[in-house]
Scaffold this motif. Structure first.
Motif, PDB file in Angstrom:
ATOM      1  N   TYR A 276      46.438  43.474   5.494  1.00  0.00           N
ATOM      2  CA  TYR A 276      46.428  41.498   3.823  1.00  0.00           C
ATOM      3  C   TYR A 276      48.528  40.520   4.768  1.00  0.00           C
ATOM      4  CZ  TYR A 276      42.101  43.780   2.549  1.00  0.00           C
ATOM      5  OH  TYR A 276      41.234  44.217   1.959  1.00  0.00           O
ATOM      6  N   ARG A 277      47.328  39.259   4.500  1.00  0.00           N
ATOM      7  CA  ARG A 277      49.016  39.128   4.143  1.00  0.00           C
ATOM      8  C   ARG A 277      50.147  39.145   3.173  1.00  0.00           C
ATOM      9  NH1 ARG A 277      45.860  34.954   1.602  1.00  0.00           N
ATOM     10  NH2 ARG A 277      47.187  33.708   0.131  1.00  0.00           N
ATOM     11  N   ASP A 278      50.146  39.677   2.136  1.00  0.00           N
ATOM     12  CA  ASP A 278      50.486  40.508   1.474  1.00  0.00           C
ATOM     13  C   ASP A 278      51.138  41.550   1.409  1.00  0.00           C
ATOM     14  OD1 ASP A 278      48.536  41.005   0.580  1.00  0.00           O
ATOM     15  OD2 ASP A 278      49.001  41.080  -2.210  1.00  0.00           O
ATOM     16  N   GLY A 279      50.555  42.928   2.156  1.00  0.00           N
ATOM     17  CA  GLY A 279      51.289  43.827   2.645  1.00  0.00           C
ATOM     18  C   GLY A 279      49.579  44.988   3.001  1.00  0.00           C
ATOM     19  N   ASN A 280      49.582  45.785   2.797  1.00  0.00           N
ATOM     20  CA  ASN A 280      49.081  47.189   3.515  1.00  0.00           C
ATOM     21  C   ASN A 280      47.724  47.824   2.293  1.00  0.00           C
ATOM     22  OD1 ASN A 280      49.948  46.032   6.257  1.00  0.00           O
ATOM     23  ND2 ASN A 280      51.042  48.083   6.351  1.00  0.00           N
ATOM     24  N   ASN A 281      47.086  47.937   2.832  1.00  0.00           N
ATOM     25  CA  ASN A 281      45.951  48.638   2.308  1.00  0.00           C
ATOM     26  C   ASN A 281      45.569  50.185   2.940  1.00  0.00           C
ATOM     27  OD1 ASN A 281      44.088  50.212   0.064  1.00  0.00           O
ATOM     28  ND2 ASN A 281      42.621  48.676   0.460  1.00  0.00           N
ATOM     29  N   ILE A 282      46.536  51.391   2.146  1.00  0.00           N
ATOM     30  CA  ILE A 282      46.322  52.580   3.089  1.00  0.00           C
ATOM     31  C   ILE A 282      45.051  53.130   2.370  1.00  0.00           C
ATOM     32  CG2 ILE A 282      47.012  54.672   4.020  1.00  0.00           C
ATOM     33  CD1 ILE A 282      49.661  53.465   3.410  1.00  0.00           C
TER      34      ILE A 282
ATOM     35  N   CYS B 238      52.919  41.047   9.256  1.00  0.00           N
ATOM     36  CA  CYS B 238      52.257  39.894   9.070  1.00  0.00           C
ATOM     37  C   CYS B 238      53.787  39.376   8.745  1.00  0.00           C
ATOM     38  CB  CYS B 238      51.270  40.063   7.629  1.00  0.00           C
ATOM     39  SG  CYS B 238      49.656  40.191   8.073  1.00  0.00           S
ATOM     40  N   LYS B 239      53.729  38.842   8.880  1.00  0.00           N
ATOM     41  CA  LYS B 239      55.242  37.456   9.049  1.00  0.00           C
ATOM     42  C   LYS B 239      55.676  37.657   7.139  1.00  0.00           C
ATOM     43  CE  LYS B 239      58.179  33.172   9.652  1.00  0.00           C
ATOM     44  NZ  LYS B 239      59.091  33.706   8.210  1.00  0.00           N
ATOM     45  N   THR B 240      54.734  37.437   6.253  1.00  0.00           N
ATOM     46  CA  THR B 240      54.499  37.136   4.684  1.00  0.00           C
ATOM     47  C   THR B 240      55.402  38.215   4.140  1.00  0.00           C
ATOM     48  OG1 THR B 240      53.441  35.132   4.569  1.00  0.00           O
ATOM     49  CG2 THR B 240      53.864  36.704   1.992  1.00  0.00           C
ATOM     50  N   ALA B 241      54.210  40.117   4.461  1.00  0.00           N
ATOM     51  CA  ALA B 241      54.414  41.090   4.602  1.00  0.00           C
ATOM     52  C   ALA B 241      56.153  41.301   4.914  1.00  0.00           C
ATOM     53  CB  ALA B 241      53.804  42.059   4.413  1.00  0.00           C
TER      54      ALA B 241
ATOM     55  N   LEU C 261      43.833  35.499   6.845  1.00  0.00           N
ATOM     56  CA  LEU C 261      43.677  36.523   5.553  1.00  0.00           C
ATOM     57  C   LEU C 261      44.354  36.129   4.675  1.00  0.00           C
ATOM     58  CD1 LEU C 261      47.017  38.139   8.079  1.00  0.00           C
ATOM     59  CD2 LEU C 261      44.145  38.422   8.211  1.00  0.00           C
ATOM     60  N   ALA C 262      43.617  37.976   4.028  1.00  0.00           N
ATOM     61  CA  ALA C 262      43.260  37.623   2.826  1.00  0.00           C
ATOM     62  C   ALA C 262      44.690  38.153   2.324  1.00  0.00           C
ATOM     63  CB  ALA C 262      42.326  38.134   1.772  1.00  0.00           C
ATOM     64  N   LEU C 263      43.808  37.893   0.379  1.00  0.00           N
ATOM     65  CA  LEU C 263      45.479  39.147  -0.392  1.00  0.00           C
ATOM     66  C   LEU C 263      44.863  40.136  -0.684  1.00  0.00           C
ATOM     67  CD1 LEU C 263      46.720  35.993  -3.060  1.00  0.00           C
ATOM     68  CD2 LEU C 263      47.969  37.041  -0.644  1.00  0.00           C
ATOM     69  N   LYS C 264      45.373  41.605  -1.089  1.00  0.00           N
ATOM     70  CA  LYS C 264      45.186  42.977  -0.719  1.00  0.00           C
ATOM     71  C   LYS C 264      43.463  43.117  -2.351  1.00  0.00           C
ATOM     72  CE  LYS C 264      48.650  45.109  -1.478  1.00  0.00           C
ATOM     73  NZ  LYS C 264      50.102  46.030  -1.531  1.00  0.00           N
ATOM     74  N   ALA C 265      44.220  41.880  -3.275  1.00  0.00           N
ATOM     75  CA  ALA C 265      43.373  42.175  -4.338  1.00  0.00           C
ATOM     76  C   ALA C 265      42.665  40.921  -4.428  1.00  0.00           C
ATOM     77  CB  ALA C 265      44.154  42.179  -5.532  1.00  0.00           C
ATOM     78  N   ALA C 266      42.455  40.373  -3.267  1.00  0.00           N
ATOM     79  CA  ALA C 266      41.729  38.523  -3.766  1.00  0.00           C
ATOM     80  C   ALA C 266      41.138  38.619  -1.993  1.00  0.00           C
ATOM     81  CB  ALA C 266      42.019  37.724  -4.001  1.00  0.00           C
TER      82      ALA C 266
END
Length: 493
Positions: free
Chosen positions: A310-316, A251-254, A218-223
């Motif tokens: 994403y692994r650091d959170g959601n994009n709604i 995701c575990k990280t988020a 999985l990627a990051l929201k901004a990358a």
């Protein structure tokens, strides 16, 4: 002569200026110099002499120019001939180079044939590094099922479900790990014991059995190109197995607070023919993976908006998906793969018994099994609570399922009696195939018992996974006589 006069006058002026500070010329001396300049200006012979000298120099210069012209003409002729020769050579070389258009496809075909020949060669597997503690007690039992992603780097990213639940022993352990591309070691990213009576929203040491898991790039929201493998849970929201208490995906990280509950029974079919699963049953979850953005995609139950996870959170997003048709249209316009999560507790994956053609858990050392994990003729057997799941993450950063075919041959054992003993031996052969029908690799493992008159383990499930990029995987026959905890890395050459 005016030019000569001017030059001499300038010289005198400079001389006067330079001598002002020491011994300047007297008025009488300056008059003598001026008179000399006048005489020079009136001297016709000097002028003729200078002209003669100039003319003589011009003749010399003219001769030199004529010689240079002759040399240049010769040089140009030689250069012209060299250019003509080079041009003829280039024409010849060009004709030869044009043959590359015919040679290149031939080379590509030879390379492809060599790759196919290598893939079709059945490679024996060699055990390498122990993954767990061997012991005679049942508490050391480990599952033979796996959720595996074969990364193009040669690393293998795995979920190994628990064998059972409600203990603090190895048999109740779920593990998210990476095998090195040379099979020398593993890296455990997260591990926990599994329980039916304990629940942690953000698991640290307790994972609720009533759920399923995956380990995904999985990627990051901004990358979107910053890709790392991430633990993902499909979870209840409390200690319950009811569909009414299904929580969703996170995701575990988020963390649990980022959980998204997919819209129930709103599904689409991916490019490989696999349908998503959103029925809220704790044993089954099938989620879309976006191969361009490297995120999970689902429709939110409450808002019907498309959520990118994403692994650091959601994009709604602002994209509204009211029904199956709208979701299918969105999927058809993109590049998506459905990921089937694996249930948190599996004893053995299912296969077909040769004896009666019945499908069931491959738990017998004596039976011969065959089958596949993947997609064949529109039938999907991948992940959930019955099957192992095998994917590859390609050089082009695309997540694709692969077909994992297997066939085993083994025999029953007989302990010592008046008729002697019979050892149980067996072998299993594995073939990996891409969704495009390309053979990726073939492997074989043969097992014999450690104790006379007993079995060599459950051979059908002995190869838990094998990476076609590096030929590295896991061997685990599950048990020998009075011994469990047999898992170890393996490699083919």
């Amino acid at each position: 002569m005016a030019t000569i006069q001017n030059a001499v006058q300038a010289m005198v002026d400079k001389l006067v200026t330079d001598m002002k500070g020491s011994t300047p010329l007297s008025a009488e001396d300056q008059a003598l110099v001026s008179n000399a300049i006048t005489k020079l200006a009136d001297n016709d012979r000097l002028e003729k002499a200078l002209v003669a000298v100039a003319e003589e120099h011009l003749d010399v210069a003219t001769g030199e120019l004529k010689q240079a012209t002759s040399n240049n003409t010769s040089t140009m002729a030689n250069a012209t001939q060299s250019v003509n020769n080079a041009s003829n050579t280039l024409v010849s070389r060009s004709a030869q180079l044009s043959q590359l258009d015919n040679i290149t496809p031939a080379i590509e075909n030879i390379t492809k044939v060599q790759q196919q020949a290598s893939a079709s060669y059945v490679k024996p597997l060699f055990g390498l590094t122990p993954l767990e503690t061997a012991g005679s007690g049942g508490e050391n039992r480990r599952t033979t099922a796996a959720f595996a992603i074969y990364d193009n780097s040669g690393e293998t990213h795995l979920v190994r479900p628990s064998y059972t639940a409600n203990t603090t022993q190895e048999q109740s352990r779920i593990e998210f790990l990476t095998l090195s591309n040379d099979g020398s070691h593993k890296s455990t990213h997260f591990t926990s014991f599994v329980y039916t009576n304990a629940f942690e929203q953000n698991p640290v040491g307790k994972v609720l059995q009533y759920g399923s898991s995956a380990f995904l790039p999985l990627a990051l929201k901004a990358a979107p190109n910053d890709i790392q493998y991430e633990v993902v849970f499909s979870s209840q929201d409390s200690v319950s197995s009811s569909v009414n208490d299904y929580g969703g995906i996170f995701c575990k990280t988020a963390g649990f607070n980022s959980i998204t509950k997919p819209k129930k029974n709103l599904n689409a079919v991916d490019q490989w023919g696999v349908t998503t699963t959103t029925n809220y049953a704790y044993k089954t979850a099938g989620v879309l993976y976006d191969n361009n953005k490297h995120c999970l995609v689902m429709v939110d139950e409450g808002t019907s908006l498309l959520i990118e996870k994403y692994r650091d959170g959601n994009n709604i997003t602002s994209i509204s998906i009211p029904d199956d048709a709208a979701l299918q249209s969105y999927v058809n316009a993109g590049d998506f793969t459905c990921v089937n999560f694996i249930y948190n507790t599996i004893v053995h994956p299912h296969g077909i018994s040769r004896y009666n053609h019945a499908e069931g858990a491959m738990s017998s050392y004596a039976q011969n099994y065959h089958g596949y994990f993947g997609i064949l003729n529109g039938v999907t057997k991948m992940g959930h609570n019955k099957y192992s799941a095998h994917y590859r993450f390609t050089e082009g950063k695309k997540l694709e399922p692969i077909n994992y075919y297997f066939m085993s041959n083994s025999e029953a054992y007989k302990t010592a009696n008046s008729s002697g003993t019979v050892n149980s031996e067996g072998e299993v052969t594995i073939a990996l195939e891409s969704m495009m029908g390309e053979l990726l690799g073939m492997y074989q493992y043969r097992t014999k018992p450690e104790s006379a008159g007993y079995s060599g383990g459950i051979v059908a499930v002995a190869v838990n996974c094998i990476n076609p990029y590096s030929n590295v995987g896991i061997l685990n026959e599950h048990y020998l006589h009075n011994q469990y905890g047999l898992g170890r890395t393996c490699r083919a050459f």
